[in-house]
Motif scaffolding. Structure first.
Motif, short mmCIF file in Angstrom:
data_model
loop_
_atom_site.label_atom_id
_atom_site.label_comp_id
_atom_site.label_asym_id
_atom_site.label_seq_id
_atom_site.Cartn_x
_atom_site.Cartn_y
_atom_site.Cartn_z
N GLY A 225 0.13 -7.90 -7.19
CA GLY A 225 -0.46 -6.98 -8.11
C GLY A 225 -1.83 -6.51 -8.12
O GLY A 225 -1.96 -5.21 -7.77
N ALA A 226 -2.93 -7.22 -7.56
CA ALA A 226 -4.05 -6.79 -7.32
C ALA A 226 -4.28 -5.98 -5.93
O ALA A 226 -4.97 -5.25 -5.81
CB ALA A 226 -5.10 -8.10 -7.18
N GLY A 227 -3.51 -6.74 -5.22
CA GLY A 227 -3.32 -5.88 -3.76
C GLY A 227 -2.64 -4.64 -4.05
O GLY A 227 -3.26 -3.66 -3.22
N GLY A 228 -1.81 -4.23 -4.68
CA GLY A 228 -1.03 -3.13 -4.84
C GLY A 228 -1.97 -2.19 -5.50
O GLY A 228 -2.29 -1.04 -5.06
N ALA A 229 -2.66 -2.58 -6.65
CA ALA A 229 -3.62 -1.76 -7.58
C ALA A 229 -4.79 -1.28 -6.55
O ALA A 229 -5.27 -0.21 -6.67
CB ALA A 229 -4.04 -2.32 -8.78
N GLY A 230 -5.39 -2.14 -5.79
CA GLY A 230 -6.57 -1.98 -4.73
C GLY A 230 -6.00 -0.96 -3.86
O GLY A 230 -6.87 -0.09 -3.38
N THR A 231 -4.94 -1.15 -3.35
CA THR A 231 -4.41 -0.12 -2.21
C THR A 231 -4.47 1.29 -2.53
O THR A 231 -4.87 2.26 -2.07
CB THR A 231 -3.07 -0.76 -1.59
OG1 THR A 231 -3.07 -2.10 -0.93
CG2 THR A 231 -2.69 0.22 -0.48
N LEU A 232 -4.03 1.26 -3.93
CA LEU A 232 -3.70 2.53 -4.46
C LEU A 232 -5.05 3.37 -4.84
O LEU A 232 -5.25 4.41 -4.47
CB LEU A 232 -2.92 2.57 -5.70
CG LEU A 232 -1.45 2.01 -5.82
CD1 LEU A 232 -0.78 2.21 -6.97
CD2 LEU A 232 -0.57 3.30 -4.74
N LEU A 233 -5.81 2.33 -5.26
CA LEU A 233 -7.21 2.91 -5.52
C LEU A 233 -8.04 3.52 -4.25
O LEU A 233 -8.80 4.31 -4.26
CB LEU A 233 -8.25 1.87 -6.24
CG LEU A 233 -7.68 1.57 -7.77
CD1 LEU A 233 -8.55 0.40 -8.15
CD2 LEU A 233 -8.02 2.85 -8.59
N LEU A 234 -7.88 2.59 -3.21
CA LEU A 234 -8.57 2.93 -1.89
C LEU A 234 -7.73 3.97 -1.09
O LEU A 234 -8.40 4.82 -0.43
CB LEU A 234 -8.26 1.80 -0.95
CG LEU A 234 -9.18 0.44 -1.03
CD1 LEU A 234 -8.77 -0.68 -0.26
CD2 LEU A 234 -10.58 0.92 -0.97
N GLY A 235 -6.64 4.19 -1.62
CA GLY A 235 -5.66 5.52 -1.06
C GLY A 235 -6.32 6.62 -1.48
O GLY A 235 -6.22 7.76 -1.04
N LEU A 236 -6.91 6.69 -2.55
CA LEU A 236 -7.68 8.00 -3.13
C LEU A 236 -8.73 8.34 -2.58
O LEU A 236 -9.15 9.77 -2.34
CB LEU A 236 -8.25 7.61 -4.83
CG LEU A 236 -7.21 7.20 -5.63
CD1 LEU A 236 -7.95 6.87 -7.25
CD2 LEU A 236 -6.30 8.28 -6.10
N LEU A 237 -9.52 7.76 -1.56
CA LEU A 237 -10.50 8.18 -0.48
C LEU A 237 -10.01 9.08 0.45
O LEU A 237 -10.40 10.25 0.56
CB LEU A 237 -11.29 7.01 0.03
CG LEU A 237 -12.06 6.01 -1.09
CD1 LEU A 237 -12.50 4.91 -0.33
CD2 LEU A 237 -12.97 6.98 -1.48
#
Length: 283
Positions: A225-237
């Motif tokens: 879950g943390a990896g998925g949320a972090g990946t989505l947040l990093l994808g905003l860049l």
């Protein structure tokens, strides 16, 4: 002599509600993706830009390599079918396989109905091909096959199966982009649609299957879950970069991040819902 009758413990209302709300949230997320990607100018533009950049990322890709990419969903399905057969033989239970088959049929039926009957993409003058490809049938086939294995897997191995499944669905989704079959929104929506049906399939197994002992594995689920949320947040860049510099390939990077992030989040959500299928006894 006193005779006791063993009763099947009933699931708690919270457990049932978790499955129902989980399915509703996943389908609502798929609907939101569709609204943005199909009906807004920015959504259509980003979707088309990501597809062009991804499909043109390897201009020297051979025909053989393209065929291998196209076969990824079917390879995932074949491996999942083999795993399901092994699990069914080992557990001597057909119920997970039957429920899984229902998840596969309903998931693919839903995707095809949405794509061919219920949804119509408005022509906003942005995309060259205005025929609706939302959601992705390729991704739905692979994701449903993975979901079946997750439903049938023993409680102790579900987090690992979910991790491997997230990797398989990510590879499938990215392969459809590289091969020019689907836009990123098509892939993400398919993952969410299939996960919704898998959440309901897990509820059926909770209602009808045997009680499972609590097992460790929450740490891996939390990491998913943390990896998925972090990946989505990093994808905003890269998404922000794509809006500022459309020609830099950033839209494709953001699309891949979205597919990976959603795959990991879906894996975590389904694992949390499925494990363990313990029940509180009736008073």
């Amino acid at each position: 002599m006193t005779t006791t009758t063993t009763r099947r413990p009933a699931p708690t209302a919270l457990q049932v509600l978790g499955h129902l709300l989980g399915a509703a949230a996943l389908w609502a997320s798929a609907a939101l993706v569709g609204v943005v990607a199909l009906t807004t100018a920015t959504g259509q533009w980003l979707d088309e830009l990501a597809l062009r950049q991804a499909s043109g990322a390897f201009p020297d890709l051979s025909e053989r390599a393209a065929q291998l990419l196209d076969s990824v969903p079917w390879v995932v399905g074949a491996v999942s079918a083999l795993c399901l057969a092994v699990l069914a033989v080992r557990s001597r239970r057909l119920a997970p396989a039957v429920v899984g088959a229902a998840v596969v049929v309903l998931s693919n039926l839903t995707v095809q109905l949405l794509k061919r009957v219920l949804l119509e993409k408005p022509d906003l003058g942005i995309q060259e091909v205005t025929v609706n490809s939302f959601p992705s049938g390729h991704t739905a086939a692979a994701a449903a096959a993975v979901a079946v294995v997750l439903l049938a897997a023993p409680a102790a191995s579900r987090p690992l199966v979910a991790l491997l499944g997230a990797a398989a669905t990510t590879v499938t989704g990215v392969a459809t982009l590289l091969n020019g079959w689907h836009r990123p929104s098509d892939v993400v929506a398919s993952l969410l649609v299939v996960a919704g049906w898998a959440a309901l399939g897990g509820l059926v197994l909770r209602l009808t299957g045997p009680v499972e002992r609590p097992v460790p594995g929450g740490g891996l689920t939390a990491l998913l879950g943390a990896g998925g949320a972090g990946t989505l947040l990093l994808g905003l860049l890269p998404l922000w970069a794509a809006l500022r510099a459309p020609g830099g390939g950033w839209a494709a990077v953001a699309a891949c991040a979205a597919i990976l992030g959603v795959s990991l989040l879906v894996a975590a959500a389904l694992t949390a819902l499925q494990a363990p299928r313990s029940r509180r006894p009736r008073p």
